[in-house]
Every structure is written in structure tokens, then in C-alpha cells.
Design an enzyme around this catalytic site. Structure first.
Site, PDB file in Angstrom:
ATOM      1  CG  PHE A 149      -0.242   0.336   2.518  1.00  0.00           C
ATOM      2  CD1 PHE A 149       0.013   1.659   2.863  1.00  0.00           C
ATOM      3  CD2 PHE A 149       0.175  -0.660   3.394  1.00  0.00           C
ATOM      4  CE1 PHE A 149       0.682   1.976   4.053  1.00  0.00           C
ATOM      5  CE2 PHE A 149       0.842  -0.361   4.565  1.00  0.00           C
ATOM      6  CZ  PHE A 149       1.100   0.961   4.894  1.00  0.00           C
ATOM      7  CE  LYS A 173      -2.902  -8.446  -4.396  1.00  0.00           C
ATOM      8  NZ  LYS A 173      -3.614  -7.323  -3.770  1.00  0.00           N
ATOM      9  CD  GLU A 176      -5.514  -5.904   0.008  1.00  0.00           C
ATOM     10  OE1 GLU A 176      -4.658  -5.820  -0.895  1.00  0.00           O
ATOM     11  OE2 GLU A 176      -5.365  -6.595   1.033  1.00  0.00           O
ATOM     12  CB  SER A 226       4.778  -7.627   5.403  1.00  0.00           C
ATOM     13  OG  SER A 226       3.873  -8.617   4.979  1.00  0.00           O
ATOM     14  CB  CYS A 281      10.559  -0.456   2.508  1.00  0.00           C
ATOM     15  SG  CYS A 281      11.247   0.182   0.987  1.00  0.00           S
ATOM     16  CD  GLU A 383       8.417  -3.128   8.058  1.00  0.00           C
ATOM     17  OE1 GLU A 383       7.748  -4.150   7.836  1.00  0.00           O
ATOM     18  OE2 GLU A 383       8.922  -2.429   7.153  1.00  0.00           O
TER      19      GLU A 383
HETATM   20  P1  NAD Z   1       1.443  -6.833   2.873  1.00  0.00           P
HETATM   21  O1  NAD Z   1       2.486  -7.882   2.900  1.00  0.00           O
HETATM   22  O2  NAD Z   1       0.351  -6.879   3.866  1.00  0.00           O
HETATM   23  O3  NAD Z   1       0.699  -6.847   1.441  1.00  0.00           O
HETATM   24  C1  NAD Z   1       1.430  -6.782   0.229  1.00  0.00           C
HETATM   25  C2  NAD Z   1       0.608  -7.447  -0.872  1.00  0.00           C
HETATM   26  O4  NAD Z   1       0.449  -8.835  -0.575  1.00  0.00           O
HETATM   27  C3  NAD Z   1      -0.785  -6.878  -1.028  1.00  0.00           C
HETATM   28  O5  NAD Z   1      -1.063  -6.770  -2.409  1.00  0.00           O
HETATM   29  C4  NAD Z   1      -1.681  -7.892  -0.334  1.00  0.00           C
HETATM   30  O6  NAD Z   1      -2.948  -7.968  -0.917  1.00  0.00           O
HETATM   31  C5  NAD Z   1      -0.921  -9.185  -0.530  1.00  0.00           C
HETATM   32  N1  NAD Z   1      -1.081 -10.117   0.598  1.00  0.00           N
HETATM   33  C6  NAD Z   1      -1.269  -9.809   1.912  1.00  0.00           C
HETATM   34  N2  NAD Z   1      -1.311 -10.923   2.655  1.00  0.00           N
HETATM   35  C7  NAD Z   1      -1.136 -11.959   1.798  1.00  0.00           C
HETATM   36  C8  NAD Z   1      -1.069 -13.364   1.969  1.00  0.00           C
HETATM   37  N3  NAD Z   1      -1.210 -13.941   3.166  1.00  0.00           N
HETATM   38  N4  NAD Z   1      -0.878 -14.140   0.883  1.00  0.00           N
HETATM   39  C9  NAD Z   1      -0.734 -13.584  -0.342  1.00  0.00           C
HETATM   40  N5  NAD Z   1      -0.788 -12.247  -0.553  1.00  0.00           N
HETATM   41  C10 NAD Z   1      -0.983 -11.446   0.491  1.00  0.00           C
HETATM   42  O7  NAD Z   1       2.203  -5.436   2.889  1.00  0.00           O
HETATM   43  P2  NAD Z   1       1.590  -3.959   3.040  1.00  0.00           P
HETATM   44  O8  NAD Z   1       1.093  -3.772   4.420  1.00  0.00           O
HETATM   45  O9  NAD Z   1       0.660  -3.678   1.904  1.00  0.00           O
HETATM   46  O10 NAD Z   1       2.900  -3.069   2.805  1.00  0.00           O
HETATM   47  C11 NAD Z   1       3.806  -2.730   3.821  1.00  0.00           C
HETATM   48  C12 NAD Z   1       5.009  -3.644   3.809  1.00  0.00           C
HETATM   49  O11 NAD Z   1       5.684  -3.573   2.547  1.00  0.00           O
HETATM   50  C13 NAD Z   1       6.059  -3.225   4.840  1.00  0.00           C
HETATM   51  O12 NAD Z   1       6.546  -4.385   5.475  1.00  0.00           O
HETATM   52  C14 NAD Z   1       7.152  -2.576   4.003  1.00  0.00           C
HETATM   53  O13 NAD Z   1       8.447  -2.617   4.568  1.00  0.00           O
HETATM   54  C15 NAD Z   1       7.078  -3.395   2.760  1.00  0.00           C
HETATM   55  N6  NAD Z   1       7.695  -2.706   1.630  1.00  0.00           N
HETATM   56  C16 NAD Z   1       8.937  -3.140   1.233  1.00  0.00           C
HETATM   57  C17 NAD Z   1       9.593  -2.501   0.201  1.00  0.00           C
HETATM   58  C18 NAD Z   1      10.965  -2.955  -0.212  1.00  0.00           C
HETATM   59  O14 NAD Z   1      11.478  -2.502  -1.226  1.00  0.00           O
HETATM   60  N7  NAD Z   1      11.600  -3.831   0.534  1.00  0.00           N
HETATM   61  C19 NAD Z   1       8.985  -1.423  -0.455  1.00  0.00           C
HETATM   62  C20 NAD Z   1       7.707  -1.022  -0.038  1.00  0.00           C
HETATM   63  C21 NAD Z   1       7.076  -1.682   1.017  1.00  0.00           C
END
Ligand code: NAD
Length: 493
Positions: A149, A173, A176, A226, A281, A383
């Protein structure tokens, strides 16, 4: 409420789904729209349409693919301010931050405009007498991207501009929680000349992700989110024979030496820890003050925080910091602060009780500094992804580097100093893929790779830059020998 449609085969299609997910304006806690939680059936349709579009797109000369990106870049510039304001609405970050999010995304489109050069192979004449060898870069086929997000424009644009100019079809994708920015940009792609089916959007959550990971028609998956999900996506994707790059969470350490410039360091710490409300991040999460550095820099930092305005970002009167993404996330951030305090942390600035009178329904936490965090405190390893800077104390640079290297992530690490030797030592020894020297957010630009390490990245080839091109292509090496001039022999005699 009307649902956002998916984009499949160049058509906007609203699927018939059981479940939907609200898209909120975090500044006010009000609903903007809703996304369908699509199923494997929609993924099946999107992959089928993408596979249909692939042969012709693959044959389209790289220069013509690049022309689509040139036209898209012009359209993105024309609608820059509207798109940035849209990011404020669905995400809650400030307009300045939203502009940065979009600008960095556009830089990926600009980079992709160099497709003919980026896709050049290598060749060597006479690997043996009369034999030549060439490598060419070949698109993979249908590839997918799954996004978090926190950067509604930039993170998806780490993926599709390069994937498309490399000759692949792409299925996105989006998160959401923030699907609107990419929905708008997808509308521009057709006008920019992108053929139907080459770019698709399937909205949803885990079911869509699993279907993409399991589908034999998907050749590669890019994921950002994450760490637990990144690791699971990496493992499942690999199990199904896909190429996967999966960027995960982070815990970025900011080491301050006593010789650091006080005003510049305090300002860099503020931007690093509290920019985008800490939902980056690359956000600084733990400051390690070496020797007297804490006594010099922390009062200056606390002082600057006093003048920061927190509030809604969907308005002309912009604050310095916006809301967190959801009410649940706000509550978790507050809980982590309280747990850190219970473990002996001393709260120097407390954002838990911040009040925003003109937007009482918004998801706000103010900038928080918590001093005296040690290894036993969760704040040193977990985090937070919110506006919280924990402070650890260290006696020496060695101790500070050991503290930074002790946790499991490896995205960013920064040092503030005026000593070149200390900077050299830090850069050499710290276990993180992106290092800042007197820079609080060392996020590389489009033409460099985004090189997370350890549990911040699963895979081999990172997003952005040359590595992005390598990820979205496979190589073919051809060895060529001609025995005679054949019929043409006559012309060379
Ligand atoms: P998230 O892991 O909750 O969701 C990321 C994506 O995965 C979304 O599209 C979500 O719909 C999907 N998703 C969620 N749970 C899932 C599951 N159990 N199985 C399959 N798909 C699933 O992450 P978020 O809260 O949207 O974003 C924040 C996280 O992203 C933080 O941990 C941040 O550090 C990380 N991030 C990392 C970078 C990087 O370059 N390392 C860059 C941006 C964000």
C-alpha cells in the site's frame, strides 16, 4: 457502492464476487470506493488474454514498445497534479510526498524509454576460427506484479514499465488499500497505444496472489510487501517453477557519531523517521547515538518536531505529516510504542494522543521518539512502519555497527559523521543493501537497483536498473559457423 472493475483483455470488467474490500481515505476514515476480491476465475481470464496478446507484443520492435512509454510519460506529466492529489486521497501522505511517489515512478517510465539500448545483447567474433557467438535478451512471457500500500505509484512502476518494454505482458494486483492510482494510469495506457491484453489489473487479495503463483501461464512474479508474505510468495512461486523477486519489510538503523553536523543530522532524522508517517521501507527506525551524539542531536530533533503539523492531506492546506493507512495499523503502532515504553523505553516525544480536530475520523499518530531502547526491547527488531524513532546508545562505532547488524532485515543503514574513515568503515561492514552517508533515505533512483539484503529481499535480481531488465528477460546464446558461401561463392571469387 460501485466496485472498481478489473482490466482484462483491454476491457474493464466488474467480476461477480462474494467479497469486497473498502478503499478508505485515511485522512478522514471515510470510504472512497471498494475493490472486488477477485478469484482464480478472474486470474484465469487475465492470463488467457495476456497469453493471446503476447506473441504480437513480443514481435513489436523494442523501439516501438519504447514509443508507448514516451507517450505515457507525456500523459503522466499532463495529469501529474491530479494523480498526486489522488495519491493523497487514497493513501493519506502529503502532497509533497505524493508528488515524490509519482515522480520516482515516472523516472522508471523514462528509464524504460531506453528499451533498445537496455535490451542489447553481447557478441564476440571468432570464439574459434570462423565461429561467432551472440546473446540476445528474450521476454519471459506473462509476468505478474503484487504490490503493497505504501507507494501507490512508485512500487507498481518499479515493475510494469520495464516488464512491458522487455516484451512481456503484465498482470498487476495492486494493494487492495490503494488501487485507484494504477486504475487511473491503466486508463492512459490504451491512449498511449498499448495493445489490449498486454497490461491487466486483477483486484483482490490472497486468492488472486495464490492463483497467479500457481498458474502455469505466469512465468515470473515480482512482489513487494511485508517479510512473511514476501517469503511465502518466494517459496510458492519457486515451487511452481517461476522466477521470483520478493522485497520484504525493513528495520533501518541510523548511526550518529559525535562529530556529525547537528542541524543537518536532526533534519535528516526527521525526514527519514517521520516522512510518509514512517510508512516507507527505507524509513529510519532506530537511531544509534554513539558517545555524546544523543545529547547533541536529540534536543535539536525534538525541537523541530514541535513545529510539525499533523492532519488531512486531501485539502489545499497541506500539513507536514498525514495519517496512517488504517485504523487497525494506527492501533498497532500505538501498541508497539506502549510495549516499548513498558520494556524501559523513555518517551521523549509522544504521538499517541495527537488530536486532529478538523478530521477526527482520520488514522493519526504523531511523531514519537523513544529513548533507551535496548536489545531486549521489541522496538529494536520489529518493523513498526509508523512515525516512531527508537533510540539506542552505543559507546563506539563498532558497537553501533554490531547493533545495526544484529537484526534480521537488511534494507537500509545510514551513518552521520564528518569522518571519511568512519564512513568507509561503516559502508564496508554494515549488513544492509542500501547505505546512506549523511543521507537519511538512501533509496536508489530508477537506473540503480533497489538492493535489499537478508530478510528484506528474497531472490537474486532486484527491482529497478539493469537488474530489472535481467529479471524480465532470459538470455539466448547462439553460436554460428558457416562452412561455405553456398550459391553465393561465385560473388566472392
Ligand atoms: P502486505 O504484505 O500486507 O501486502 C502486500 C501485498 O500482498 C498486497 O497486495 C496484499 O494484498 C498481498 N497479501 C497480503 N497478505 C497476503 C497473503 N497472506 N498471501 C498472499 N498475498 C498477500 O504489505 P503492506 O502492508 O501492503 O505493505 C507494507 C510492507 O511492505 C512493509 O513491510 C514494508 O516494509 C514493505 N515494503 C517493502 C519494500 C521494499 O522494497 N523492501 C517497499 C515497499 C514496502
Amino acid at each position: 457502492m460501485e466496485l472498481l472493475p478489473n482490466l482484462i483483455g483491454g476491457q474493464w470488467r466488474t467480476p461477480n464476487v462474494r467479497e469486497t474490500s473498502p478503499v478508505m481515505n485515511p485522512s478522514r476514515g471515510e470510504s472512497l470506493t471498494a475493490v472486488p476480491m477477485s478469484s482464480a476465475a478472474e486470474v484465469e481470464e487475465a492470463v488467457a488474454e495476456a497469453l493471446k496478446a503476447f506473441p504480437d507484443w513480443r514481435e513489436t520492435p523494442p523501439n516501438d514498445r519504447a514509443q508507448v512509454m514516451f507517450r505515457l510519460k507525456a500523459m503522466l506529466e499532463d495529469e501529474f497534479e491530479e494523480l498526486a492529489m489522488g495519491i493523497c486521497q487514497e493513501h493519506g501522505k502529503t502532497l509533497v510526498e505524493a508528488r515524490g511517489d509519482l515522480r520516482r515512478g515516472i523516472e522508471m517510465v523514462e528509464y524504460a524509454c531506453g528499451a533498445p539500448t537496455l535490451l542489447m545483447g553481447e557478441s564476440l567474433e571468432n570464439i574459434a576460427r570462423g565461429i561467432d557467438c551472440h546473446t540476445d535478451r528474450i521476454p519471459l512471457g506473462v509476468v505478474a506484479g503484487i504490490c503493497p500500500f505504501n507507494f501507490p505509484a512508485l512500487v507498481p512502476m518499479w515493475m510494469w514499465p520495464l516488464a512491458l518494454v522487455c516484451g512481456n505482458c503484465f498482470i498487476l494486483k495492486p494493494s487492495e488499500k490503494v488501487p485507484l492510482t494504477m486504475q487511473r494510469i491503466a486508463g492512459m495506457m490504451k491512449k498511449a497505444g498499448l495493445p489490449d491484453g498486454v497490461f491487466s489489473i486483477v483486484h483482490g487479495g490472497r486468492e488472486v496472489v495464490d492463483a497467479l503463483l500457481e498458474h502455469p501461464g505466469v512465468a515470473a512474479v515480482s512482489f513487494v510487501g511485508s517479510t512473511p508474505v514476501a517469503e511465502a510468495v518466494y517459496q510458492k512461486g519457486c515451487l511452481h517453477g517461476k522466477r521470483v523477486q520478493a522485497a520484504g519489510g525493513a528495520k533501518n538503523f541510523l548511526v550518529i557519531l559525535p562529530d556529525a553536523d547537528v542541524a543537518a543530522t536532526a533534519s535528516a532524522l526527521r525526514d527519514s523517521a517521520f516522512g510518509c508517517a514512517g510508512e516507507r521501507c527505507m524509513a529510519g527506525s532506530v537511531a544509534v547515538a554513539v558517545g555524546e551524539a544523543g545529547e547533541r542531536v536529540l534536543p535539536a530533533l525534538v525541537d523541530i518536531l514541535g513545529s510539525m503539523r499533523i492532519g488531512p492531506t486531501d485539502t489545499a492546506d497541506q500539513p507536514d505529516m498525514g495519517a496512517l493507512i488504517t485504523g487497525a495499523h494506527r492501533d498497532r503502532v500505538k501498541e508497539l510504542i506502549s510495549l516499548g515504553e513498558a520494556k524501559g523505553g523513555k518517551v521523549l516525544a509522544d504521538g499517541r494522543s495527537v488530536r486532529v480536530d478538523d478530521a477526527p475520523g482520520g488514522y493519526y499518530v504523531g511523531p514519537t521518539i523513544i529513548d533507551g531502547v535496548d536489545y531486549g526491547n521489541d522496538l529494536s527488531t520489529t518493523e513498526v512502519f509508523g512515525p516512531v524513532l527508537s533510540v539506542m546508545r552505543a559507546r563506539t562505532l563498532d558497537d553501533a555497527i554490531a547493533a545495526a547488524n544484529r537484526q534480521s532485515f537488511g534494507n537500509g543503514a545510514c551513518l552521520f559523521t564528518t569522518s571519511g574513515k568512519a564512513a568507509r568503515e561503516f559502508r564496508h561492514r554494515v549488513s544492509a543493501g542500501m547505505v546512506g552517508i549523511n543521507v537519511g533515505v538512501p533509496a536508489p533512483l530508477a537506473y540503480f537497483p533497489f538492493t535489499g539484503w537478508n530478510r528484506s529481499f528474497f531472490g537474486d535480481l532486484h527491482m529497478q536498473g539493469r537488474e530489472g531488465v535481467l529479471f524480465y528477460t532470459k538470455q539466448k546464446t547462439t553460436t554460428v559457423r558457416w562452412f561455405s558461401f553456398g550459391e553465393g561463392d561465385i560473388w566472392v571469387k
